[in-house]
Design a protein around this motif. Structure first.
Motif, PDB file in Angstrom:
ATOM      1  N   LEU A  35       0.823  -1.205   0.000  1.00  0.00           N
ATOM      2  CA  LEU A  35       0.000   0.000   0.000  1.00  0.00           C
ATOM      3  C   LEU A  35       0.858   1.256   0.000  1.00  0.00           C
ATOM      4  O   LEU A  35       1.900   1.304   0.638  1.00  0.00           O
ATOM      5  CB  LEU A  35      -0.912   0.022   1.229  1.00  0.00           C
ATOM      6  CG  LEU A  35      -1.867  -1.148   1.394  1.00  0.00           C
ATOM      7  CD1 LEU A  35      -2.615  -1.007   2.713  1.00  0.00           C
ATOM      8  CD2 LEU A  35      -2.843  -1.216   0.233  1.00  0.00           C
ATOM      9  N   ASP A  36       0.391   2.255  -0.695  1.00  0.00           N
ATOM     10  CA  ASP A  36       1.057   3.554  -0.689  1.00  0.00           C
ATOM     11  C   ASP A  36       0.406   4.398   0.401  1.00  0.00           C
ATOM     12  O   ASP A  36      -0.448   5.233   0.126  1.00  0.00           O
ATOM     13  CB  ASP A  36       0.940   4.223  -2.055  1.00  0.00           C
ATOM     14  CG  ASP A  36       1.681   5.548  -2.101  1.00  0.00           C
ATOM     15  OD1 ASP A  36       2.624   5.724  -1.314  1.00  0.00           O
ATOM     16  OD2 ASP A  36       1.296   6.401  -2.912  1.00  0.00           O
ATOM     17  N   SER A  37       0.766   4.118   1.639  1.00  0.00           N
ATOM     18  CA  SER A  37       0.168   4.830   2.763  1.00  0.00           C
ATOM     19  C   SER A  37       1.229   5.142   3.797  1.00  0.00           C
ATOM     20  O   SER A  37       1.979   4.257   4.213  1.00  0.00           O
ATOM     21  CB  SER A  37      -0.944   3.986   3.402  1.00  0.00           C
ATOM     22  OG  SER A  37      -1.419   4.621   4.570  1.00  0.00           O
ATOM     23  N   ARG A  38       1.292   6.377   4.202  1.00  0.00           N
ATOM     24  CA  ARG A  38       2.212   6.774   5.278  1.00  0.00           C
ATOM     25  C   ARG A  38       1.675   6.348   6.640  1.00  0.00           C
ATOM     26  O   ARG A  38       2.383   6.417   7.630  1.00  0.00           O
ATOM     27  CB  ARG A  38       2.430   8.272   5.247  1.00  0.00           C
ATOM     28  CG  ARG A  38       3.120   8.718   3.986  1.00  0.00           C
ATOM     29  CD  ARG A  38       3.334  10.193   3.972  1.00  0.00           C
ATOM     30  NE  ARG A  38       3.877  10.547   2.659  1.00  0.00           N
ATOM     31  CZ  ARG A  38       4.108  11.759   2.276  1.00  0.00           C
ATOM     32  NH1 ARG A  38       3.837  12.755   3.074  1.00  0.00           N
ATOM     33  NH2 ARG A  38       4.600  11.998   1.091  1.00  0.00           N
ATOM     34  N   LEU A  39       0.429   5.911   6.672  1.00  0.00           N
ATOM     35  CA  LEU A  39      -0.192   5.521   7.930  1.00  0.00           C
ATOM     36  C   LEU A  39       0.288   4.156   8.421  1.00  0.00           C
ATOM     37  O   LEU A  39       0.309   3.902   9.622  1.00  0.00           O
ATOM     38  CB  LEU A  39      -1.714   5.534   7.802  1.00  0.00           C
ATOM     39  CG  LEU A  39      -2.334   6.909   7.567  1.00  0.00           C
ATOM     40  CD1 LEU A  39      -3.810   6.773   7.227  1.00  0.00           C
ATOM     41  CD2 LEU A  39      -2.140   7.791   8.780  1.00  0.00           C
ATOM     42  N   ILE A  40       0.677   3.269   7.517  1.00  0.00           N
ATOM     43  CA  ILE A  40       1.129   1.931   7.917  1.00  0.00           C
ATOM     44  C   ILE A  40       2.403   2.032   8.765  1.00  0.00           C
ATOM     45  O   ILE A  40       2.457   1.470   9.867  1.00  0.00           O
ATOM     46  CB  ILE A  40       1.333   1.011   6.693  1.00  0.00           C
ATOM     47  CG1 ILE A  40       0.046   0.861   5.877  1.00  0.00           C
ATOM     48  CG2 ILE A  40       1.895  -0.344   7.121  1.00  0.00           C
ATOM     49  CD1 ILE A  40      -1.089   0.169   6.586  1.00  0.00           C
ATOM     50  N   PRO A  41       3.430   2.755   8.317  1.00  0.00           N
ATOM     51  CA  PRO A  41       4.611   2.897   9.172  1.00  0.00           C
ATOM     52  C   PRO A  41       4.296   3.632  10.486  1.00  0.00           C
ATOM     53  O   PRO A  41       4.880   3.323  11.521  1.00  0.00           O
ATOM     54  CB  PRO A  41       5.598   3.702   8.324  1.00  0.00           C
ATOM     55  CG  PRO A  41       5.144   3.517   6.923  1.00  0.00           C
ATOM     56  CD  PRO A  41       3.667   3.314   6.983  1.00  0.00           C
ATOM     57  N   ARG A  42       3.363   4.563  10.461  1.00  0.00           N
ATOM     58  CA  ARG A  42       2.969   5.270  11.696  1.00  0.00           C
ATOM     59  C   ARG A  42       2.328   4.280  12.665  1.00  0.00           C
ATOM     60  O   ARG A  42       2.628   4.298  13.860  1.00  0.00           O
ATOM     61  CB  ARG A  42       2.003   6.404  11.375  1.00  0.00           C
ATOM     62  CG  ARG A  42       1.467   7.130  12.580  1.00  0.00           C
ATOM     63  CD  ARG A  42       2.509   7.871  13.365  1.00  0.00           C
ATOM     64  NE  ARG A  42       3.107   8.883  12.521  1.00  0.00           N
ATOM     65  CZ  ARG A  42       4.341   9.369  12.695  1.00  0.00           C
ATOM     66  NH1 ARG A  42       5.067   8.977  13.685  1.00  0.00           N
ATOM     67  NH2 ARG A  42       4.825  10.263  11.876  1.00  0.00           N
ATOM     68  N   ALA A  43       1.457   3.407  12.164  1.00  0.00           N
ATOM     69  CA  ALA A  43       0.847   2.377  13.015  1.00  0.00           C
ATOM     70  C   ALA A  43       1.931   1.465  13.591  1.00  0.00           C
ATOM     71  O   ALA A  43       1.882   1.100  14.773  1.00  0.00           O
ATOM     72  CB  ALA A  43      -0.172   1.562  12.222  1.00  0.00           C
ATOM     73  N   ALA A  44       2.908   1.113  12.766  1.00  0.00           N
ATOM     74  CA  ALA A  44       4.005   0.259  13.230  1.00  0.00           C
ATOM     75  C   ALA A  44       4.825   0.954  14.318  1.00  0.00           C
ATOM     76  O   ALA A  44       5.224   0.318  15.298  1.00  0.00           O
ATOM     77  CB  ALA A  44       4.901  -0.137  12.058  1.00  0.00           C
ATOM     78  N   GLN A  45       5.064   2.249  14.159  1.00  0.00           N
ATOM     79  CA  GLN A  45       5.805   2.994  15.188  1.00  0.00           C
ATOM     80  C   GLN A  45       5.041   2.999  16.509  1.00  0.00           C
ATOM     81  O   GLN A  45       5.618   2.767  17.572  1.00  0.00           O
ATOM     82  CB  GLN A  45       6.048   4.433  14.726  1.00  0.00           C
ATOM     83  CG  GLN A  45       7.045   4.554  13.615  1.00  0.00           C
ATOM     84  CD  GLN A  45       7.066   5.954  13.009  1.00  0.00           C
ATOM     85  OE1 GLN A  45       6.105   6.719  13.113  1.00  0.00           O
ATOM     86  NE2 GLN A  45       8.175   6.285  12.360  1.00  0.00           N
ATOM     87  N   LEU A  46       3.757   3.282  16.443  1.00  0.00           N
ATOM     88  CA  LEU A  46       2.944   3.301  17.654  1.00  0.00           C
ATOM     89  C   LEU A  46       2.931   1.937  18.331  1.00  0.00           C
ATOM     90  O   LEU A  46       3.040   1.838  19.565  1.00  0.00           O
ATOM     91  CB  LEU A  46       1.516   3.755  17.332  1.00  0.00           C
ATOM     92  CG  LEU A  46       1.357   5.230  16.972  1.00  0.00           C
ATOM     93  CD1 LEU A  46       0.013   5.473  16.307  1.00  0.00           C
ATOM     94  CD2 LEU A  46       1.515   6.097  18.210  1.00  0.00           C
ATOM     95  N   MET A  47       2.819   0.871  17.545  1.00  0.00           N
ATOM     96  CA  MET A  47       2.789  -0.467  18.122  1.00  0.00           C
ATOM     97  C   MET A  47       4.146  -0.872  18.695  1.00  0.00           C
ATOM     98  O   MET A  47       4.206  -1.558  19.718  1.00  0.00           O
ATOM     99  CB  MET A  47       2.314  -1.480  17.093  1.00  0.00           C
ATOM    100  CG  MET A  47       0.844  -1.373  16.798  1.00  0.00           C
ATOM    101  SD  MET A  47       0.322  -2.722  15.724  1.00  0.00           S
ATOM    102  CE  MET A  47      -1.323  -2.171  15.315  1.00  0.00           C
ATOM    103  N   THR A  48       5.216  -0.448  18.049  1.00  0.00           N
ATOM    104  CA  THR A  48       6.552  -0.771  18.568  1.00  0.00           C
ATOM    105  C   THR A  48       6.778  -0.101  19.915  1.00  0.00           C
ATOM    106  O   THR A  48       7.146  -0.761  20.896  1.00  0.00           O
ATOM    107  CB  THR A  48       7.644  -0.337  17.571  1.00  0.00           C
ATOM    108  OG1 THR A  48       7.437  -1.020  16.329  1.00  0.00           O
ATOM    109  CG2 THR A  48       9.032  -0.654  18.096  1.00  0.00           C
ATOM    110  N   VAL A  49       6.552   1.195  19.991  1.00  0.00           N
ATOM    111  CA  VAL A  49       6.749   1.923  21.249  1.00  0.00           C
ATOM    112  C   VAL A  49       5.751   1.445  22.299  1.00  0.00           C
ATOM    113  O   VAL A  49       6.101   1.272  23.474  1.00  0.00           O
ATOM    114  CB  VAL A  49       6.656   3.447  21.027  1.00  0.00           C
ATOM    115  CG1 VAL A  49       6.750   4.201  22.345  1.00  0.00           C
ATOM    116  CG2 VAL A  49       7.763   3.917  20.081  1.00  0.00           C
TER     117      VAL A  49
END
Length: 128
Positions: free
Chosen positions: A64-78
Motif C-alpha cells: 500500500l502507498d500509505s504513510r499511515l502503515i509505518p505510523r501504526a508500526a511505530q505506535l505499536m513498537t513503542v
C-alpha cells in the motif's frame, strides 16, 4: 519505500518474546509469586502478538502507498516496549511506580490499531 525497520523490530520483538517466555517458564517459575508470573505471561503474550502484527504491517507497507502503515508500526513498537517492558520490570522488581507506564503502552497499542483502521478507510479499492 524502505520500511526495513518494521521487519527488524518485528523479528527482534518476536525473538525476545520467545526468550522471555522460556525464561519465565523455566527460570522464574520457582522465584516469583503467581501474580508476578501472570504479569510476565501477559507481557510475553502481548509482545508476541504485536511482533507478528509488525511483520504483517511490513507486508502491508510493501503493498500500500500509505504513510499511515509505518505510523501504526511505530505506535505499536513503542507501545509494546512500554506495555510489555513495564510488566516485565514490575514482575521482577515489584516497583509500583512502573504502574502508569503499562496503560500508556496500552494506549499506544490502541492508537496503532486505530491508525491501521484509518489507513484501511483511506485505502482506495483495488489498491492491493
Amino acid at each position: 519505500m524502505n520500511h526495513r525497520w518494521i521487519i527488524l523490530w518485528g523479528a527482534a520483538l518476536g525473538a525476545s518474546a520467545v526468550t522471555a517466555g522460556a525464561f519465565g517458564a523455566h527460570g522464574l517459575k520457582n522465584l516469583l509469586p503467581p501474580a508476578s508470573l501472570e504479569a510476565w505471561e501477559i507481557a510475553v503474550r502481548y509482545q508476541l502478538i504485536h511482533a507478528m502484527t509488525l511483520l504483517i504491517l511490513f507486508a502491508l507497507a510493501q503493498l500500500l502507498d500509505s504513510r499511515l502503515i509505518p505510523r501504526a508500526a511505530q505506535l505499536m513498537t513503542v507501545g509494546t516496549l512500554c506495555f510489555s517492558g513495564s510488566l516485565y520490570l514490575l514482575a521482577l522488581t515489584g516497583n509500583k511506580w512502573l504502574g502508569p507506564v503499562t496503560p500508556l503502552g496500552g494506549s499506544l497499542l490502541i492508537a496503532g490499531w486505530l491508525t491501521l483502521f484509518y489507513a484501511g478507510l483511506k485505502t482506495k479499492t483495488g489498491a492491493v
